[in-house]
Motif scaffolding. Structure first.
Motif, PDB file in Angstrom:
ATOM      1  N   SER A  48      25.196  69.522  36.453  1.00 28.56           N
ATOM      2  CA  SER A  48      24.959  68.672  35.282  1.00 28.56           C
ATOM      3  C   SER A  48      24.624  69.434  34.011  1.00 28.56           C
ATOM      4  O   SER A  48      24.413  68.812  32.966  1.00 28.56           O
ATOM      5  CB  SER A  48      23.794  67.709  35.580  1.00 28.56           C
ATOM      6  OG  SER A  48      22.572  68.431  35.762  1.00 28.56           O
TER       7      SER A  48
ATOM      8  N   GLY B 127      18.014  64.836  42.478  1.00 28.31           N
ATOM      9  CA  GLY B 127      19.261  65.130  43.182  1.00 28.31           C
ATOM     10  C   GLY B 127      19.366  66.512  43.771  1.00 28.31           C
ATOM     11  O   GLY B 127      20.415  66.869  44.319  1.00 28.31           O
TER      12      GLY B 127
ATOM     13  N   GLU C  23      21.867  71.218  43.654  1.00 26.01           N
ATOM     14  CA  GLU C  23      23.304  71.059  43.430  1.00 26.01           C
ATOM     15  C   GLU C  23      23.583  70.092  42.284  1.00 26.01           C
ATOM     16  O   GLU C  23      24.496  70.295  41.498  1.00 26.01           O
ATOM     17  CB  GLU C  23      23.985  70.611  44.715  1.00 26.01           C
ATOM     18  CG  GLU C  23      23.920  71.674  45.815  1.00 26.01           C
ATOM     19  CD  GLU C  23      24.673  71.275  47.059  1.00 26.01           C
ATOM     20  OE1 GLU C  23      25.136  70.115  47.124  1.00 26.01           O
ATOM     21  OE2 GLU C  23      24.809  72.110  47.961  1.00 26.01           O
ATOM     22  N   ARG C  24      22.778  69.038  42.180  1.00 24.48           N
ATOM     23  CA  ARG C  24      22.928  68.129  41.039  1.00 24.48           C
ATOM     24  C   ARG C  24      22.550  68.837  39.740  1.00 24.48           C
ATOM     25  O   ARG C  24      23.207  68.643  38.704  1.00 24.48           O
ATOM     26  CB  ARG C  24      22.063  66.891  41.244  1.00 24.48           C
ATOM     27  CG  ARG C  24      22.073  65.941  40.045  1.00 24.48           C
ATOM     28  CD  ARG C  24      21.421  64.629  40.389  1.00 24.48           C
ATOM     29  NE  ARG C  24      21.123  63.846  39.204  1.00 24.48           N
ATOM     30  CZ  ARG C  24      20.539  62.655  39.219  1.00 24.48           C
ATOM     31  NH1 ARG C  24      20.189  62.101  40.391  1.00 24.48           N
ATOM     32  NH2 ARG C  24      20.290  62.006  38.108  1.00 24.48           N
TER      33      ARG C  24
ATOM     34  N   ASP D  33      16.838  66.040  37.016  1.00 23.19           N
ATOM     35  CA  ASP D  33      18.005  66.184  37.894  1.00 23.19           C
ATOM     36  C   ASP D  33      17.629  66.915  39.174  1.00 23.19           C
ATOM     37  O   ASP D  33      18.056  66.541  40.276  1.00 23.19           O
ATOM     38  CB  ASP D  33      19.120  66.956  37.181  1.00 23.19           C
ATOM     39  CG  ASP D  33      19.825  66.119  36.122  1.00 23.19           C
ATOM     40  OD1 ASP D  33      19.769  64.872  36.228  1.00 23.19           O
ATOM     41  OD2 ASP D  33      20.425  66.702  35.220  1.00 23.19           O
TER      42      ASP D  33
END
Length: 360
Positions: free
Chosen positions: A173, A165, A168-169, A161
């Motif tokens: 998540s 991404g 922030e992703r 992740d």
């Protein structure tokens, strides 16, 4: 709700723990002891420990209630194994002990041992250290490989992740109860709590025993952490049909729980290094080396060197001891005749036990 406030500097200092944290796994496993016997993950593990609690478990359970406050000194930031965890806990200042235990006790009258601990009594602190070591051996050591596998798999997913991404992703998540609302991470929490990172960053700790919602420290001045559930697949701690004990109780009495676990780990892992054994069982390298030396001297393992690496393997005697029966001896055959080649006082003399295969 828990609100974690980020600055731009904090976003660049988000870290993800790659290994199970022994302090948090130990604390949260004490919470899990209150789980139902029908719990899909902890049920059978909990039944054995909760139905036959020893003095170490009872002492630690009093310090770690399943709801409400547990003292922050039980989860020191610099503990990377049980020995360093015990050292850090025993090194807690008297002021901090008194403050955090007073928060735990509240208006209740504390038991005498807890009052002594709050006063910094050395005997009480050493009793706590012994309880931490004993509980880890009894409740967690056997299962550390499974705990590590779950945490490592979760760390790999979250690393992906982060790579694909960004931070922030990653933050958005880690758990359904967590929401990233720039610049605040909002976490469903049983009480209202504000955490301002102030440039310190945040350490994310995936945990096998964290169940339900993420958790953090109470003291905002301590290094910021967020511990969150790693076991997304609800992998049971004790798989169906798998025996709960490392080996039979008689063997534990014979070797001691840690040494029996080392023998079991070497048997399960094939040729393995002492360092690998130490990491899987979360014991010190010195302790793993000491146990391996005793097992080798008693013929239960053999040790050989490959290049610059020393590897351990369980012997047939060790395998038989783990199975609880005598080793099967290979059928004996008659010794082949010895053929002497060469003679004379100063001549070369060689003896061959297999004359038909001898090419000398």
């Amino acid at each position: 709700m828990l609100y974690i406030h980020f600055s731009a500097a904090d976003l660049s200092r988000v870290r993800l723990a790659a290994e199970p944290n022994p302090a948090w796994e130990l604390l949260l496993s004490l919470h899990a002891l209150r789980a139902s016997s029908a719990h899909v993950v902890f049920g059978s593990w909990r039944d054995r420990l909760a139905t036959n609690p020893d003095s170490a478990t009872r002492l630690l359970a009093a310090l770690a209630p399943p709801r409400g406050y547990s003292p922050d000194f039980l989860t020191p930031a610099d503990a990377d194994g049980v020995p360093s965890l015990v050292d850090a806990v025993l090194g807690t200042s008297r002021t901090r002990l008194r403050t955090e235990l007073a928060m735990l006790i509240g208006e209740r009258r504390p038991p005498s041992w807890m009052q002594s601990m709050a006063d910094g009594d050395l005997d009480s602190l050493h009793r706590l250290g012994a309880a931490l070591r004993h509980y880890h051996e009894r409740a967690l050591l056997r299962h550390w490989g499974r705990i590590r596998a779950v945490v490592t798999a979760e760390q790999a997913l979250r690393s992906r992740d982060l790579t694909e991404g960004g931070v922030e992703r990653l933050l958005g998540s880690i758990h359904p109860a967590v929401q990233w609302d720039d610049p605040v991470l909002k976490v469903a929490y049983p009480v209202h709590q504000e955490m301002h990172l102030d440039g310190r960053g945040l350490l994310l700790i995936p945990s096998y025993f964290c169940w339900g919602s993420p958790i953090t420290l109470y003291d905002p001045n301590l290094p910021p952490v967020l511990v969150y559930p790693a076991n997304r697949g609800s992998l049971p701690l004790v798989p169906p049909g798998e025996p709960e004990h490392v080996v039979n109780a008689a063997l534990v009495r014979l070797l001691g729980r840690s040494r029996a676990a080392v023998l079991q780990d070497i048997a399960a892992s094939g040729p393995t290094t002492g360092g690998s054994v130490a990491r899987r069982l979360d014991i010190s390298a010195a302790s793993a080396s000491e146990h391996a030396a005793v097992l080798r001297n008693t013929g239960l393992i053999s040790t050989h060197r490959v290049a610059n690496t020393v590897r351990h393997t369980v012997t047939p005697l060790g395998q038989a001891l783990l199975r609880g029966r005598q080793p099967v001896e290979a059928p004996r055959r008659a010794a082949p005749p010895v053929v002497s080649i060469g003679s004379g006082r100063h001549g070369t003399r060689r003896e061959c036990a297999e004359p038909t295969a001898c090419a000398c």
